[in-house]
Design a protein around this motif. Structure first.
Motif, PDB file in Angstrom:
ATOM      1  N   CYS A 281      37.702  20.090   4.238  1.00  0.00           N
ATOM      2  CA  CYS A 281      38.019  20.297   2.825  1.00  0.00           C
ATOM      3  C   CYS A 281      37.476  21.646   2.362  1.00  0.00           C
ATOM      4  O   CYS A 281      36.286  21.927   2.530  1.00  0.00           O
ATOM      5  CB  CYS A 281      37.412  19.187   1.971  1.00  0.00           C
ATOM      6  SG  CYS A 281      37.743  17.526   2.593  1.00  0.00           S
TER       7      CYS A 281
ATOM      8  N   ARG B  75      32.066   9.653   7.126  1.00  0.00           N
ATOM      9  CA  ARG B  75      30.782  10.342   7.178  1.00  0.00           C
ATOM     10  C   ARG B  75      31.002  11.809   6.822  1.00  0.00           C
ATOM     11  O   ARG B  75      32.026  12.392   7.164  1.00  0.00           O
ATOM     12  CB  ARG B  75      30.152  10.202   8.567  1.00  0.00           C
ATOM     13  CG  ARG B  75      29.961   8.738   8.963  1.00  0.00           C
ATOM     14  CD  ARG B  75      29.221   8.560  10.259  1.00  0.00           C
ATOM     15  NE  ARG B  75      29.124   7.145  10.598  1.00  0.00           N
ATOM     16  CZ  ARG B  75      28.341   6.659  11.547  1.00  0.00           C
ATOM     17  NH1 ARG B  75      27.571   7.473  12.252  1.00  0.00           N
ATOM     18  NH2 ARG B  75      28.316   5.363  11.790  1.00  0.00           N
ATOM     19  N   TYR B  76      30.016  12.391   6.149  1.00  0.00           N
ATOM     20  CA  TYR B  76      30.160  13.729   5.587  1.00  0.00           C
ATOM     21  C   TYR B  76      29.161  14.693   6.224  1.00  0.00           C
ATOM     22  O   TYR B  76      28.016  14.334   6.502  1.00  0.00           O
ATOM     23  CB  TYR B  76      29.920  13.690   4.072  1.00  0.00           C
ATOM     24  CG  TYR B  76      30.888  12.801   3.330  1.00  0.00           C
ATOM     25  CD1 TYR B  76      31.983  13.335   2.665  1.00  0.00           C
ATOM     26  CD2 TYR B  76      30.718  11.415   3.300  1.00  0.00           C
ATOM     27  CE1 TYR B  76      32.878  12.520   1.983  1.00  0.00           C
ATOM     28  CE2 TYR B  76      31.610  10.591   2.625  1.00  0.00           C
ATOM     29  CZ  TYR B  76      32.684  11.148   1.970  1.00  0.00           C
ATOM     30  OH  TYR B  76      33.564  10.346   1.304  1.00  0.00           O
ATOM     31  N   TYR B  77      29.609  15.940   6.424  1.00  0.00           N
ATOM     32  CA  TYR B  77      28.691  16.971   6.906  1.00  0.00           C
ATOM     33  C   TYR B  77      29.266  18.342   6.590  1.00  0.00           C
ATOM     34  O   TYR B  77      30.446  18.484   6.241  1.00  0.00           O
ATOM     35  CB  TYR B  77      28.419  16.826   8.406  1.00  0.00           C
ATOM     36  CG  TYR B  77      29.618  17.025   9.311  1.00  0.00           C
ATOM     37  CD1 TYR B  77      29.864  18.249   9.920  1.00  0.00           C
ATOM     38  CD2 TYR B  77      30.496  15.973   9.576  1.00  0.00           C
ATOM     39  CE1 TYR B  77      30.948  18.428  10.758  1.00  0.00           C
ATOM     40  CE2 TYR B  77      31.586  16.147  10.412  1.00  0.00           C
ATOM     41  CZ  TYR B  77      31.809  17.372  11.003  1.00  0.00           C
ATOM     42  OH  TYR B  77      32.892  17.548  11.828  1.00  0.00           O
TER      43      TYR B  77
ATOM     44  N   GLY C 142      28.845   7.694   4.586  1.00  0.00           N
ATOM     45  CA  GLY C 142      29.541   7.451   3.335  1.00  0.00           C
ATOM     46  C   GLY C 142      29.962   6.003   3.185  1.00  0.00           C
ATOM     47  O   GLY C 142      29.532   5.116   3.930  1.00  0.00           O
TER      48      GLY C 142
ATOM     49  N   THR D  46      43.080  20.521   2.108  1.00  0.00           N
ATOM     50  CA  THR D  46      42.472  19.765   3.206  1.00  0.00           C
ATOM     51  C   THR D  46      43.341  19.865   4.449  1.00  0.00           C
ATOM     52  O   THR D  46      44.564  19.759   4.365  1.00  0.00           O
ATOM     53  CB  THR D  46      42.307  18.281   2.815  1.00  0.00           C
ATOM     54  OG1 THR D  46      41.497  18.191   1.642  1.00  0.00           O
ATOM     55  CG2 THR D  46      41.650  17.489   3.930  1.00  0.00           C
TER      56      THR D  46
ATOM     57  N   LEU E 253      33.559  21.168   3.301  1.00  0.00           N
ATOM     58  CA  LEU E 253      32.995  19.838   3.483  1.00  0.00           C
ATOM     59  C   LEU E 253      33.820  19.126   4.545  1.00  0.00           C
ATOM     60  O   LEU E 253      35.041  19.039   4.438  1.00  0.00           O
ATOM     61  CB  LEU E 253      33.038  19.054   2.171  1.00  0.00           C
ATOM     62  CG  LEU E 253      32.470  17.628   2.225  1.00  0.00           C
ATOM     63  CD1 LEU E 253      30.971  17.658   2.506  1.00  0.00           C
ATOM     64  CD2 LEU E 253      32.753  16.891   0.922  1.00  0.00           C
ATOM     65  N   HIS E 254      33.157  18.638   5.583  1.00  0.00           N
ATOM     66  CA  HIS E 254      33.833  17.933   6.671  1.00  0.00           C
ATOM     67  C   HIS E 254      33.653  16.431   6.495  1.00  0.00           C
ATOM     68  O   HIS E 254      32.551  15.963   6.185  1.00  0.00           O
ATOM     69  CB  HIS E 254      33.261  18.351   8.028  1.00  0.00           C
ATOM     70  CG  HIS E 254      33.533  19.783   8.380  1.00  0.00           C
ATOM     71  ND1 HIS E 254      33.037  20.835   7.653  1.00  0.00           N
ATOM     72  CD2 HIS E 254      34.249  20.329   9.394  1.00  0.00           C
ATOM     73  CE1 HIS E 254      33.437  21.971   8.194  1.00  0.00           C
ATOM     74  NE2 HIS E 254      34.168  21.696   9.251  1.00  0.00           N
ATOM     75  N   ILE E 255      34.731  15.699   6.681  1.00  0.00           N
ATOM     76  CA  ILE E 255      34.686  14.240   6.564  1.00  0.00           C
ATOM     77  C   ILE E 255      35.139  13.642   7.891  1.00  0.00           C
ATOM     78  O   ILE E 255      36.302  13.771   8.279  1.00  0.00           O
ATOM     79  CB  ILE E 255      35.581  13.735   5.415  1.00  0.00           C
ATOM     80  CG1 ILE E 255      35.205  14.425   4.099  1.00  0.00           C
ATOM     81  CG2 ILE E 255      35.465  12.221   5.282  1.00  0.00           C
ATOM     82  CD1 ILE E 255      36.143  14.103   2.952  1.00  0.00           C
TER      83      ILE E 255
ATOM     84  N   GLU F  30      33.079   8.467  -3.024  1.00  0.00           N
ATOM     85  CA  GLU F  30      31.651   8.670  -2.798  1.00  0.00           C
ATOM     86  C   GLU F  30      31.086   9.315  -4.063  1.00  0.00           C
ATOM     87  O   GLU F  30      31.406  10.460  -4.389  1.00  0.00           O
ATOM     88  CB  GLU F  30      31.429   9.570  -1.582  1.00  0.00           C
ATOM     89  CG  GLU F  30      30.066   9.432  -0.974  1.00  0.00           C
ATOM     90  CD  GLU F  30      29.814   8.037  -0.419  1.00  0.00           C
ATOM     91  OE1 GLU F  30      28.714   7.507  -0.681  1.00  0.00           O
ATOM     92  OE2 GLU F  30      30.698   7.477   0.249  1.00  0.00           O
TER      93      GLU F  30
END
Length: 304
Positions: free
Chosen positions: A68, A127-129, A118, A56, A13-15, A96
């Motif tokens: 992550c 922001r998440y992707y 987010g 992370t 998970l990228h933030i 979140e």
């Protein structure tokens, strides 16, 4: 609920982290360098108030992405993602809620395309992707102090080989080197003797290296004191001198042994502290013997 993942699958998970800049003329979000933050932590919180801290790392060309590694061992259920860090003495935290759901079957899988907006944390925007393994480019980021790297591509194709040589700045040795790929520390396999080699890149690569100015000199000279001493008469150590044995040969013309170091050092012979004169001039420590007979003398050096 945003991401629905089948139980047993690990994923990343990228933030993306941005910070608001405001002035009289404009308000705008700019990429935030997370290397300026400390105590970075990403947790998965389930409905029973249990939390799991996930490994992370910092990625992105601007060091503005938290990558992550979500483990494959999560139980079925809903999870919040809590992101926290400290910046300029202030504690930041974003939660979140219900962003992840671990499910049983493929029929219910949902992985949205693009970037999910987010929660805003003070002046920060998260922001998440997700990035799948079939991405075509792998991003490289560098943090180099007092060293240079012979090759610094911004990206390489997935599976391409990366190799480069580290060169310290004048007056420095190579100090700490760390190579991270896909959130894992691969330094032991990728780095040796000033060279970094990754046979096939598979994700974000972060290379950190710095120069070590703890340079050492040793040798025999005709100088019996600092007034007569010339550091050019000594041999510069390639690498580190600490915790090693140094054998120096004196002659009739050069009966004095000298050492120079940017850090204080203790010298021993046969387990006993060597009887050396010492002084400090500027940021250099100097050590020298009294007049010695011609022959070989072995010293061991340790940090003081």
């Amino acid at each position: 609920m945003i991401y629905k993942i089948v139980q047993g699958n690990a994923f990343k998970l990228h933030i993306l982290v941005r910070k608001m800049e405001m002035s009289k003329e404009f308000n705008r979000l700019v990429d935030f360098d997370m290397t300026q933050a400390s105590d970075i932590k990403v947790e998965l919180q389930c409905c029973f108030d249990d939390s799991i801290i996930v490994p992370t790392s910092i990625g992105g060309i601007e060091h503005n992405v938290l990558v992550c590694n979500i483990p494959s061992t999560l139980e079925i259920g809903n999870y919040n993602v809590a992101v926290s860090w400290t910046y300029e003495g202030y504690a930041m935290k974003s939660v979140e809620r219900n962003i992840l759901q671990i499910i049983e079957t493929n029929q219910r899988v949902k992985v949205p395309v693009g970037v999910f907006q987010g929660e805003t944390v003070g002046m920060f925007d998260l922001r998440y992707y997700m990035v799948t393994k079939n991405q075509s480019d792998c991003t490289f980021v560098y943090s180099l102090d007092d060293v240079t790297l012979s090759s610094t591509p911004a990206t390489l194709k997935l599976g391409e080989k990366f190799e480069a040589t580290l060169t310290p700045a004048e007056g420095f040795n190579i100090g700490l080197v760390k190579v991270i790929m896909d959130g894992a520390d691969i330094t032991r396999d990728a780095y040796k003797d000033g060279k970094i080699e990754i046979p096939a890149v598979s994700g974000y690569v972060s290379i950190m290296a710095n120069g070590d100015d703890n340079i050492y000199y040793y040798g025999s000279t005709a100088a019996k004191n600092m007034c007569q001493f010339n550091i050019e008469d000594l041999t510069k150590v390639v690498g580190d001198m600490v915790d090693k044995s140094i054998t120096i040969t004196t002659t009739k013309d050069k009966p004095y042994i000298w050492f120079a170091s940017r850090v204080p050092v203790v010298f021993t012979q046969s387990g006993f502290t060597a009887n050396l004169n010492s002084t400090k001039v500027g940021d250099i420590y100097y050590y020298w013997s009294d007049e010695l007979k011609a022959g070989e003398y072995t010293y061991n050096a340790k940090l003081k």
